[in-house]
Scaffold this motif. Structure first.
Motif, mmCIF file in Angstrom:
data_model
loop_
_atom_site.group_PDB
_atom_site.id
_atom_site.type_symbol
_atom_site.label_atom_id
_atom_site.label_comp_id
_atom_site.label_asym_id
_atom_site.label_seq_id
_atom_site.Cartn_x
_atom_site.Cartn_y
_atom_site.Cartn_z
ATOM 1 N N ASP A 60 45.730 36.601 35.540
ATOM 2 C CA ASP A 60 44.440 36.867 36.181
ATOM 3 C C ASP A 60 43.469 35.695 36.055
ATOM 4 O OD1 ASP A 60 44.554 37.747 33.376
ATOM 5 O OD2 ASP A 60 42.451 38.294 33.646
ATOM 6 N N SER A 89 34.707 34.432 29.681
ATOM 7 C CA SER A 89 35.415 35.538 30.333
ATOM 8 C C SER A 89 35.991 36.454 29.267
ATOM 9 C CB SER A 89 36.550 34.992 31.214
ATOM 10 O OG SER A 89 37.302 36.047 31.775
ATOM 11 N N GLU A 113 26.967 35.432 36.914
ATOM 12 C CA GLU A 113 28.261 36.111 36.902
ATOM 13 C C GLU A 113 29.074 35.636 38.097
ATOM 14 O OE1 GLU A 113 30.544 40.382 36.465
ATOM 15 O OE2 GLU A 113 28.358 40.348 36.445
ATOM 16 N N SER A 158 32.468 36.714 38.471
ATOM 17 C CA SER A 158 33.699 37.505 38.438
ATOM 18 C C SER A 158 34.413 37.587 39.787
ATOM 19 C CB SER A 158 33.415 38.913 37.910
ATOM 20 O OG SER A 158 32.863 38.855 36.620
ATOM 21 N N PRO A 159 33.728 37.917 40.889
ATOM 22 C CA PRO A 159 34.453 38.056 42.168
ATOM 23 C C PRO A 159 35.181 36.797 42.604
ATOM 24 C CG PRO A 159 32.268 39.044 42.315
ATOM 25 C CD PRO A 159 32.301 38.262 41.035
ATOM 26 N N THR A 160 34.646 35.637 42.246
ATOM 27 C CA THR A 160 35.280 34.375 42.671
ATOM 28 C C THR A 160 36.442 33.990 41.776
ATOM 29 O OG1 THR A 160 33.851 32.961 41.320
ATOM 30 C CG2 THR A 160 33.042 33.601 43.515
ATOM 31 N N THR A 161 36.658 34.726 40.681
ATOM 32 C CA THR A 161 37.739 34.385 39.748
ATOM 33 C C THR A 161 38.932 35.327 39.894
ATOM 34 O OG1 THR A 161 36.853 35.772 37.959
ATOM 35 C CG2 THR A 161 36.054 33.496 38.105
ATOM 36 N N LEU A 162 39.002 36.040 41.006
ATOM 37 C CA LEU A 162 40.114 36.965 41.231
ATOM 38 C C LEU A 162 40.847 36.578 42.501
ATOM 39 C CD1 LEU A 162 38.407 40.398 40.397
ATOM 40 C CD2 LEU A 162 40.005 39.106 38.966
ATOM 41 N N ALA A 183 42.958 41.608 43.318
ATOM 42 C CA ALA A 183 41.837 42.188 44.061
ATOM 43 C C ALA A 183 41.842 43.705 43.966
ATOM 44 C CB ALA A 183 41.907 41.744 45.526
ATOM 45 N N PRO A 190 39.618 44.965 40.169
ATOM 46 C CA PRO A 190 38.515 44.033 39.876
ATOM 47 C C PRO A 190 38.030 44.102 38.433
ATOM 48 C CG PRO A 190 37.736 45.889 41.197
ATOM 49 C CD PRO A 190 39.223 45.996 41.154
ATOM 50 N N LYS A 191 38.452 45.124 37.682
ATOM 51 C CA LYS A 191 38.016 45.241 36.292
ATOM 52 C C LYS A 191 38.954 44.522 35.326
ATOM 53 C CE LYS A 191 35.632 49.675 36.932
ATOM 54 N NZ LYS A 191 35.534 51.085 36.498
ATOM 55 N N ARG A 202 35.902 40.059 33.487
ATOM 56 C CA ARG A 202 34.613 39.623 34.025
ATOM 57 C C ARG A 202 34.357 38.214 33.509
ATOM 58 N NH1 ARG A 202 30.008 43.917 32.904
ATOM 59 N NH2 ARG A 202 28.877 42.576 34.391
#
Length: 733
Positions: free
Chosen positions: A560, A689, A709, A711-715, A720, A723-724, A727
Motif C-alpha cells: 500500500d 503514515s 493530509e 492520504s487519497p494521493t497515496t493509494l 482504492a 481507503p482505510k 492515512r
C-alpha cells in the motif's frame, strides 16, 4: 490356578468393537466392550493366542482379583491377600502400573506405591527376600485399574505394548501405531480384498506401516510372531509347552502364507529421506518379496499392477497443524482425489484423516465413514468406491453426462472431471470475483509496470481474505474471523476460496502461500513463521527488492506504500534522507535510486536491518547508506543530524524487549513527530503514515507545523477499494 480366566484387553479408543470381534474369533467368551478395552473369559491357551495373534490390542491382562475399596489401606490389604508366591520368585523383578483415582488415592504414583508395597511385603514375609523394581523388563508386570471404587488387579501377559511388533525401528515424523494401522486396514475391507488376490497401494507411505500390516494380514503372519520377550516369560504360572505349541502353529501358518505367490503391495513416498528407513522396516518384517517402496510424488501416483488388477488404495495424508497449512493440504487432498479418479478407477480407497473437512474436497464421495482416534486426535476413515457415480462436481450433471461417463468407463477410458466443475457454488462465486479483479487491475499493473499488487481485500465480507500477487506467486492472508462466526463455516469458506484461487488465476497450487492475520501485540508481526528462507526479487519503480512470502507474517514489502515510495524517489535528488521504523528499507532504496545525497535508516530489528542491507546491495547502494539499530524515540532524542526528507511509518503498538517502555502510535505520535521535526532541515519535508484504523492526528500539531493530509494521493487502484488501509500526512516547517 483355575483353567478359565477373566481377561482384559486394552486398545486405542475407537477400536473396541473391532477388537471384540477379533478376540471372539480367537476364542474369548462372554465378550463385553468398555472404553478403550474389552473383557471376557478364556483358557490359558486362548490368552496366549490373543497375545500372539491380536492385531488390535495393546495389552492382554489376566485378572487376579476384583474388589471394592474405600481407602488406601483396603487397597493394600486386598493386594496383600493374593498368593504372590504363585506368580513371582521372591528375588525376581517387579513393575506396577496404576490407572484411575478415588477412594483415597490421590494420584497414580501413590496408588502404584501401595500396590508395590503389598506385593513386596507379602513375598518378604514368606521368604525373607524381596523382589527388585525394574520398570523396563520386569519378570512380572502388575496392573491395577481403579474405577468408581472397584479395583481390578491384573497381570500383564503381553509385556511391552502389542502394537510394538519389532519391525519398525525407524519411523517418520507422525507415524500411526501398528495396531491402529491394522484396524484401518480391517475396516477398509483389506482381508476380503486380499483373499480375492487384490492389490494394495499407498501413495504417501512414509516408512511403510500400512504396507507391512497389510502384507502380514495377507500372508497370515501373526503380528507378534517375532517377539522374544513376553510379560509371561518369567511368570510362574506360565505353561511353556502350551506356548511352544501355539508358536509353532503360527510359524507354520506364516511359512505357508509366505510360500504363496505374493500379492502386489506397493508404497510411494515423496520424501527421499524415508525411502531407506521404510525398506529397512520391510526387511526386518521379512516381507521384501511382498512389498516394494518407490520414491514418487502424489501428482504422478498411478498404481499399475499386472493384468489390470484392482484393489485398495490406502492413505493417511497429513492433517496440518502449522499456520498456513490450509492451502498446501487442500491442494494435496485435491490432488489425491484427482489421482483416484484418473488412475484408480474401479479400485476401493480408504483415506484416514484428522481433517474430515479436507476429505470432502477430494471431489469423490465416501460411501462409509468410521470414527477413530489417533492418540487424542479425533479422526475419520473415509471409505470410497472409485466409480464415476461417486465423483462430486459443483454442478448437477445431466443424465446425458452420466451416460457419457459410463461409456468412457466401458471403453476403458478415464472420465474427465474438470477442476472448475468441482468448485462449490461459493467457490465459483469467489473465482468469478478474482477473475473480474484480475481483468481490471491486471491492465493497470501492466501499463504501470507493477509486478506486485493487491488483487482482493475482503471484497466479499464472507470471504475475509487479502490476496496479493507477487509476479506469479499468490500471497493469501486470512483475517481471523470474529467470534460470532461459526469456525466450521469460516473454515469451509476458506477452503472454498483456496480451491478457487489456482483455477481463477491460472497459477500452480505450489505457488499459493497462506497466512492468518490477526491483531498482533508487540513484535509478533515480525516474528518468524517458517524457516524456508526463500527470497525472491521483485521490481518496483526501477529498483529490485527482496521479498519473502513464507517466513514472516509480512513479506518485506508493504504494497500500500508503493505511491509514497515512488514519491520519495522523485523528491530525493540531492537530499539527506531519514527513514524511521525502516523495516526492510524499501523506501531507502527508492531514495537512493532517486539520487539522495545520503540515507539513514533506523529500526530496532537486526533481522530487518540485515534484510535492508541486502536490498541496498542488490541495487548497488552501500557507500553512503547508514543503517542504525535502535529504538527510534531514543535514537531521535540522541541524534544531532539534519535531514531534508524524512519518512516515518511507525507500528501501531510495540513493546519489544529491546526498547524502554511501550510505544502506542495514538498516544505517542506527537512526541515522535516533535522529535523528528527537530531534525528536519529548513525547506525539508516529512511524510508520516500509519495504518491504525482509529488513528486521529493531534490537532495541536497544525499550530506548530504546516500539515497536509495526502492520504487519497497515496493509494493506487489496487487499494482504492480499501481507503482505510493507511492515512498519510505531509509535514513541513
Amino acid at each position: 490356578m483355575s483353567d478359565r480366566f477373566e481377561l482384559f484387553l486394552t486398545c486405542p479408543k475407537g477400536l473396541e468393537s473391532l477388537l471384540a470381534e477379533e478376540a471372539a474369533g480367537l476364542g474369548l467368551e462372554e465378550v463385553r466392550e468398555h472404553t478403550a478395552a474389552i473383557r471376557g473369559f478364556a483358557s490359558m491357551e486362548t490368552a496366549y493366542r490373543l497375545c500372539l495373534w491380536s492385531r488390535l490390542a495393546n495389552r492382554v491382562l489376566l485378572v487376579l482379583k476384583r474388589f471394592t475399596m474405600a481407602n488406601a489401606e483396603e487397597l493394600y490389604q486386598n493386594v496383600l491377600s493374593v498368593d504372590w508366591q504363585e506368580h513371582l520368585q521372591s528375588d525376581g523383578s517387579l513393575a506396577v502400573e496404576f490407572s484411575g483415582n478415588g477412594s483415597g488415592i490421590d494420584n497414580t504414583h501413590f496408588g502404584a506405591l501401595k500396590v508395590k508395597d503389598a506385593i513386596v511385603d507379602k513375598l518378604r514375609r514368606d521368604s525373607g527376600e524381596r523382589p527388585s523394581i525394574d520398570k523396563i523388563n520386569p519378570d512380572l508386570r502388575v496392573h491395577l485399574r481403579l474405577d468408581r471404587g472397584e479395583a481390578i488387579l491384573s497381570l500383564d501377559l503381553s509385556g511391552h505394548s502389542l502394537h510394538q511388533r519389532g519391525y519398525r525401528l525407524q519411523q517418520g515424523a507422525a507415524p500411526l501405531k501398528e495396531n491402529l494401522a491394522a484396524a484401518i486396514l480391517i475396516r477398509a475391507g483389506w482381508p476380503r480384498i486380499a483373499a480375492a488376490g487384490g492389490a494394495l497401494a499407498d501413495p504417501m507411505c512414509g516408512v511403510g506401516t500400512f504396507l507391512v500390516e497389510a502384507a502380514m494380514i495377507a500372508a497370515d503372519i501373526a503380528p507378534n510372531l517375532k517377539r522374544e520377550r513376553w510379560g509371561f516369560s518369567s511368570w510362574l504360572g506360565h505353561v511353556p509347552a502350551l506356548w511352544k505349541k501355539l508358536h509353532a502353529e503360527a510359524e507354520a501358518r506364516a511359512a505357508a502364507g509366505l510360500a504363496k505367490p505374493p500379492l502386489w503391495i506397493r508404497g510411494y513416498e515423496a520424501d527421499p529421506r524415508l525411502i531407506q528407513p521404510g525398506r529397512n522396516n520391510i526387511e526386518r518384517a521379512g516381507l521384501t518379496d511382498w512389498i516394494k517402496i518407490y520414491q514418487g510424488e502424489l501428482a504422478t501416483f498411478s498404481p499399475r499392477p499386472d493384468q489390470n488388477q484392482t484393489g485398495l488404495v490406502i492413505s493417511n495424508p497429513p492433517y496440518g497443524e502449522r499456520l498456513g497449512d490450509e492451502a498446501s493440504l487442500l491442494y494435496l487432498y485435491q490432488n489425491l482425489g484427482e489421482r483416484l479418479r484418473q488412475a484408480c478407477l474401479n479400485w476401493e480407497a480408504a483415506v484416514f484423516t484428522g481433517a474430515p473437512e479436507l476429505g470432502k474436497r477430494m471431489g469423490i464421495r465416501s460411501h462409509k465413514q468410521y470414527a477413530f482416534w489417533n492418540g487424542a486426535l479425533p479422526c475419520k476413515l473415509l471409505l470410497i468406491k472409485v466409480q464415476p457415480e461417486q465423483f462430486v462436481t459443483g454442478e448437477r450433471r445431466t443424465p446425458e453426462q452420466r451416460e457419457r461417463e459410463r461409456e468412457q468407463v466401458e471403453l476403458g477410458r478415464e472420465p474427465v472431471v474438470t477442476e472448475q466443475a468441482r468448485l462449490s457454488e461459493g467457490g465459483q462465486m469467489f473465482a468469478n470475483r478474482l477473475q473480474k479483479n484480475l481483468k481490471s487491475l491486471g491492465k493497470w499493473a501492466r501499463r504501470e509496470g507493477v509486478e506486485c499488487y493487491r488483487l482482493y481485500d475482503a471484497d466479499m465480507p464472507e470471504y475475509a481474505l487479502a490476496i496479493d500477487l507477487y509476479r506469479d506467486w499468490v500471497h493469501v492472508q486470512e483475517y481471523a474471523p470474529p467470534r460470532s462466526i461459526d469456525p466450521e463455516k469460516a473454515q469451509a469458506r476458506l477452503l472454498d476460496a483456496l480451491a478457487a484461487i489456482p483455477q481463477a488465476l491460472g497459477v500452480d497450487t505450489s505457488k499459493v502461500i497462506v497466512k492468518r492475520r490477526e491483531r498482533q501485540t508487540g513484535s509478533k508481526q515480525y516474528e518468524r513463521q517458517s524457516t524456508q528462507g526463500h527470497f525472491m526479487e521483485v521490481s518496483e519503480g526501477g529498483v529490485q527488492l527482496l521479498v519473502n512470502l513464507t517466513d514472516y507474517l509480512d513479506t518485506g514489502l508493504f504494497l500500500d506504500h508503493r505511491p509514497l515510495r515512488l514519491r520519495i524517489q522523485r523528491e530525493a535528488a540531492g537530499k539527506r534522507f531519514l527513514n524511521l521504523y525502516c523495516y526492510t528499507a524499501t523506501a531507502t532504496v527508492h531514495a537512493a535510486k532517486g539520487g539522495a545525497r545520503s540515507t539513514t535508516s533506523v529500526d530496532l530489528s537486526k533481522t530487518y536491518l540485515d534484510w535492508a542491507r541486502r536490498n541496498l546491495a542488490l541495487n548497488g547502494f552501500s557507500d553512503k547508506q547508514r543503517l542504525e539499530q535502535g529504538d527510534v524515540m531514543n535514537w531521535l532524542a540522541a541524534d544531532r543530524g539534519e535531514y531534508d526528507l524524512i519518512f516515518i511509518d511507525p507500528p501501531t503498538f510495540s513493546n519489544s524487549k529491546r526498547m524502554e517502555g511501550v510505544f502506542d502510535v495514538q498516544r505517542d505520535h506527537v512526541q515522535l513527530l516533535d522529535l523528528a521535526m527537530a531534525r528536519l532541515a529548513k525547506g525539508g519535508v516529512l511524510y508520516f503514515s500509519n495504518n491504525f484504523r482509529k488513528f486521529q492526528l493531534d490537532e495541536g500539531l497544525a499550530a506548530r507545523y504546516a500539515v497536509e493530509e495526502i492520504s487519497p494521493t497515496t493509494l493506487d487502484p489496487d487499494f482504492a477499494r480499501n481507503p482505510k488501509i493507511h492515512r498519510a500526512w505531509r509535514f513541513s516547517l
